[in-house]
Structures are given as C-alpha cells and as structure tokens.
Design a protein around this motif. Structure first.
Motif, PDB file in Angstrom:
ATOM      1  N   TRP A  54      25.209  43.781  35.984  1.00  0.00           N
ATOM      2  CA  TRP A  54      25.698  42.402  35.849  1.00  0.00           C
ATOM      3  C   TRP A  54      25.499  41.879  34.426  1.00  0.00           C
ATOM      4  CZ3 TRP A  54      29.257  40.929  38.708  1.00  0.00           C
ATOM      5  CH2 TRP A  54      29.299  41.165  40.083  1.00  0.00           C
TER       6      TRP A  54
ATOM      7  N   VAL B 285      28.351  43.169  32.519  1.00  0.00           N
ATOM      8  CA  VAL B 285      29.578  42.425  32.846  1.00  0.00           C
ATOM      9  C   VAL B 285      29.580  41.096  32.090  1.00  0.00           C
ATOM     10  CG1 VAL B 285      30.803  41.174  34.676  1.00  0.00           C
ATOM     11  CG2 VAL B 285      29.901  43.472  35.122  1.00  0.00           C
ATOM     12  N   ARG B 286      28.433  40.430  32.107  1.00  0.00           N
ATOM     13  CA  ARG B 286      28.329  39.136  31.417  1.00  0.00           C
ATOM     14  C   ARG B 286      28.599  39.308  29.911  1.00  0.00           C
ATOM     15  NH1 ARG B 286      25.625  34.388  33.011  1.00  0.00           N
ATOM     16  NH2 ARG B 286      24.647  35.471  34.747  1.00  0.00           N
TER      17      ARG B 286
ATOM     18  N   ARG C 128      39.071  35.113  22.871  1.00  0.00           N
ATOM     19  CA  ARG C 128      40.103  34.198  23.369  1.00  0.00           C
ATOM     20  C   ARG C 128      39.997  32.828  22.710  1.00  0.00           C
ATOM     21  NH1 ARG C 128      39.218  32.108  29.336  1.00  0.00           N
ATOM     22  NH2 ARG C 128      37.753  30.854  28.147  1.00  0.00           N
ATOM     23  N   ASP C 129      38.768  32.371  22.503  1.00  0.00           N
ATOM     24  CA  ASP C 129      38.559  31.005  22.007  1.00  0.00           C
ATOM     25  C   ASP C 129      38.429  30.928  20.485  1.00  0.00           C
ATOM     26  OD1 ASP C 129      38.594  30.250  24.619  1.00  0.00           O
ATOM     27  OD2 ASP C 129      36.426  29.924  24.790  1.00  0.00           O
TER      28      ASP C 129
ATOM     29  N   LEU D 220      32.328  39.867  29.342  1.00  0.00           N
ATOM     30  CA  LEU D 220      33.104  38.636  29.528  1.00  0.00           C
ATOM     31  C   LEU D 220      32.873  37.664  28.366  1.00  0.00           C
ATOM     32  CD1 LEU D 220      32.696  38.007  33.369  1.00  0.00           C
ATOM     33  CD2 LEU D 220      34.779  38.660  32.156  1.00  0.00           C
TER      34      LEU D 220
ATOM     35  N   LEU E 153      41.279  38.162  44.902  1.00  0.00           N
ATOM     36  CA  LEU E 153      41.424  39.017  43.717  1.00  0.00           C
ATOM     37  C   LEU E 153      40.222  38.886  42.788  1.00  0.00           C
ATOM     38  CD1 LEU E 153      45.203  38.431  42.866  1.00  0.00           C
ATOM     39  CD2 LEU E 153      44.167  40.570  43.643  1.00  0.00           C
ATOM     40  N   THR E 154      39.695  37.672  42.699  1.00  0.00           N
ATOM     41  CA  THR E 154      38.540  37.435  41.824  1.00  0.00           C
ATOM     42  C   THR E 154      37.320  38.202  42.325  1.00  0.00           C
ATOM     43  OG1 THR E 154      39.365  35.276  41.145  1.00  0.00           O
ATOM     44  CG2 THR E 154      36.998  35.652  40.915  1.00  0.00           C
ATOM     45  N   THR E 155      37.088  38.133  43.629  1.00  0.00           N
ATOM     46  CA  THR E 155      35.953  38.856  44.202  1.00  0.00           C
ATOM     47  C   THR E 155      36.106  40.362  43.966  1.00  0.00           C
ATOM     48  OG1 THR E 155      35.693  37.141  45.885  1.00  0.00           O
ATOM     49  CG2 THR E 155      34.699  39.292  46.357  1.00  0.00           C
TER      50      THR E 155
ATOM     51  N   ARG F 274      35.764  36.112  26.035  1.00  0.00           N
ATOM     52  CA  ARG F 274      35.921  34.657  25.856  1.00  0.00           C
ATOM     53  C   ARG F 274      35.833  34.280  24.379  1.00  0.00           C
ATOM     54  NH1 ARG F 274      32.439  34.390  30.453  1.00  0.00           N
ATOM     55  NH2 ARG F 274      33.740  34.006  32.286  1.00  0.00           N
TER      56      ARG F 274
ATOM     57  N   ALA G 268      37.894  41.828  41.603  1.00  0.00           N
ATOM     58  CA  ALA G 268      37.821  42.134  40.166  1.00  0.00           C
ATOM     59  C   ALA G 268      36.372  42.212  39.701  1.00  0.00           C
ATOM     60  CB  ALA G 268      38.582  41.083  39.363  1.00  0.00           C
ATOM     61  N   PHE G 269      35.548  41.279  40.181  1.00  0.00           N
ATOM     62  CA  PHE G 269      34.144  41.312  39.774  1.00  0.00           C
ATOM     63  C   PHE G 269      33.433  42.548  40.327  1.00  0.00           C
ATOM     64  CE2 PHE G 269      34.427  36.936  38.260  1.00  0.00           C
ATOM     65  CZ  PHE G 269      33.603  37.021  37.150  1.00  0.00           C
TER      66      PHE G 269
ATOM     67  N   GLU H 282      44.571  34.008  47.644  1.00  0.00           N
ATOM     68  CA  GLU H 282      44.592  35.314  46.990  1.00  0.00           C
ATOM     69  C   GLU H 282      43.892  35.284  45.628  1.00  0.00           C
ATOM     70  OE1 GLU H 282      47.515  38.130  48.003  1.00  0.00           O
ATOM     71  OE2 GLU H 282      48.050  38.439  45.895  1.00  0.00           O
ATOM     72  N   VAL H 283      43.920  34.153  44.961  1.00  0.00           N
ATOM     73  CA  VAL H 283      43.160  34.038  43.704  1.00  0.00           C
ATOM     74  C   VAL H 283      41.698  34.353  43.981  1.00  0.00           C
ATOM     75  CG1 VAL H 283      42.339  32.444  41.926  1.00  0.00           C
ATOM     76  CG2 VAL H 283      44.728  32.355  42.665  1.00  0.00           C
ATOM     77  N   SER H 284      41.192  33.791  45.078  1.00  0.00           N
ATOM     78  CA  SER H 284      39.790  34.003  45.435  1.00  0.00           C
ATOM     79  C   SER H 284      39.525  35.472  45.756  1.00  0.00           C
ATOM     80  CB  SER H 284      39.458  33.120  46.651  1.00  0.00           C
ATOM     81  OG  SER H 284      38.197  33.426  47.140  1.00  0.00           O
TER      82      SER H 284
END
Lengths: 101, 188
Positions: free
Chosen positions: A70, A73-74, A84-85, A77, A45-47, A81, A49-50, A41-43
């Motif tokens: 795209w 989107v990049r 977050r970092d 993201l 959901l990821t597909t 990140r 979500a993208f 399901e991780v896979s």
C-alpha cells in the motif's frame, strides 16, 4: 528521423481502428446503462483498480507485506498526481486567496 | 474504506456543517459518461463563511488528513484543499472552494440531486452540460476524454448544445468541442 514504413503505417491504422472499435463498444454499453448503474460501476471499477494496483506493487517489490504494498501504491499515486497537477496548482499566498461568494 | 464510503463521509460532513456542495470529477463523469475508476472524490463547496472550511476539515479529520496549505488553481483561479484518507486504500478528497467565476457560479446554481445507489443517498452533481464545459475548460488529456465520453453517451441531441457552445465560446474551447463532435458515433 526514419520515414514511416508502409507496414508501420498500416499497423498504426489498424491499431487506431481497433481502438475506436473498443471505444464504440464502451460507449454503446454506457448508453444502455441507467445513470445509477454507471454510478455504481465507478465504485466497482475503483475497488478493482486498487486491488490490482496493490497486487502489482507487491509483485514489483517482491514482498508479501501488504502495508509495504500500500505504501508503494500511495507513492505511485502521489507521483501521478504531482505530474498531473504540475504548473496547475500552486501553494496559495494568503493575499491571492480568491473571494468566496 | 471504499470510494462510496468516502463520498458518504464528505456528504455527511457537508450536510452537518450546512455547507452547500456539489460532487464533480469522476463521480459526475461516470454518472453521465463512460464509468471509469478513480482515486479521488472531488467536491465543490460553498464556504463563504470563513469558518466553514475549517469546520468541514475538522469534521472530516477522522476520515482524512488534510494538507495544511491551501492550493491555488492557476487555470480557474479557485482554491483547493486536499485530504488523504487515513485508512486503505489511499483515496483522496479534494475540496474546491466556490468562488467568483461566472461559469463556476452558474454550474453550482444549476446542480441537481442524483441518487447514488452504492452510497444509498442522493447527492448534488453538475448537469451533463456543465460537466462537458468544465472538462473542456480544464483541457488535460483525461479531461478531454471525459468530455468526449459524456457527449457520446448523452448525445448532442440530448444536450443543450446552445448552452455548451455559449460557455465554450467564452472559455475559448470551441475548437476542442468541435474536434470531439467530429468523432462522435451515430446517435441512437
């Protein structure tokens, strides 16, 4: 600062209860799944979500150019990140490299 | 490229270069907790051989472009290399170097193989106890949610709580653990 009205407090309490109910449902579902099903399901959901991020980016840009979507989107993201970092990861000076095992 | 394709490529590269490794992040969290989407494949790699990381990055060059700069984790004092997939969607692979931290070493030594059906192979992942300890140690909002979900799905009765408490005590995260335990749903 305005005091929180009783109506607002009730709304907040109602919202908290609803959020917990949703979370409990999510946990009950995950408990009923096998580890392999959760992994799969991780896979999935990821597909999904993208695909949604891409569609939203194209809609926001008002474009039909998939590549532009795209790129957006990049960019988004990358911003997430970076936030977050922030303060957590820094470029490593060579002298500070941790000892590998 | 899907997240499975990326995980497969990383596992293949690690095996080809004889680099002991362990998948962490959302893949490990999803295995034990509540599945969620992710844009990252996070892997701890044992690159004691100084040529190992460059070989691994070179092996993955057809799949991802890596930042030249190694990053330093100011919390756990480890190193990280970040790569972005060449294809779409823009996924990230984060290679965390195994280093001399007692918890990281023990977590890595305790890793276990789990079958990933969508990848079609078994991959090494941390134990659920180690995922919880790691997430509490990182302590960002998303990490705490992940720790809570793993605890809720696996249940305290199904976990080695003495092990978790031991590390939380050393990491100063016992209060965060107790806060999560207080909101867990009934077991069973």
């Amino acid at each position: 600062m305005h005091p929180v009205s009783s109506a607002a407090a009730t709304d907040r309490s109602h919202l908290d209860a609803m959020q917990r109910e949703i979370w409990l449902t999510k946990i009950a579902r995950a408990r009923a799944m096998t580890p392999e099903e959760r992994f799969a399901e991780v896979s999935s959901l990821t597909t999904q979500a993208f695909a949604r991020m891409h569609a939203a980016a194209m809609a926001d840009l008002g474009t039909t150019d998939a590549e532009a979507g795209w790129a957006e989107v990049r960019r988004r993201l990358d911003r997430i990140r970076a936030a977050r970092d922030a303060g957590r990861f820094i470029p490593m000076p060579s002298a500070a490299a941790p000892a590998a095992r | 490229m899907t997240i499975d394709d990326l995980a497969d490529a990383v596992a293949t590269a690690c095996l080809a270069e004889s680099v002991p490794h362990m998948f962490t992040g959302a893949l490990a969290t999803g295995l034990y907790g509540s599945p969620r989407s992710t844009a990252d494949v996070d892997v701890v790699v044992d690159v004691a051989d100084p040529t190992a990381m460059p070989r691994l990055v070179a092996r993955l060059a057809s799949v991802a472009t890596f930042d030249a700069q190694v990053q330093f984790d100011t919390l756990t004092l480890g190193g990280r290399r970040v790569g972005t997939t060449r294809g779409l969607p823009p996924l990230i692979v984060e290679l965390f170097t195994l280093f001399d931290d007692p918890f990281v070493q023990e977590q890595f030594a305790r890793r276990r193989e789990h079958f990933m059906p969508t990848v079609g192979r078994s991959v090494p992942v941390p134990t659920p106890e180690d995922v919880i300890v790691q997430k509490l140690r990182w302590g960002r909002a998303k990490d705490l949610d992940d720790a809570r979900d793993v605890l809720a799905v696996q249940t305290a009765a199904g976990l080695d709580m003495d092990y978790i408490r031991g590390w939380c005590s050393r990491h100063g995260t016992t209060a965060a653990l107790d806060a999560i335990l207080a909101v867990l749903p009934p077991e069973g």
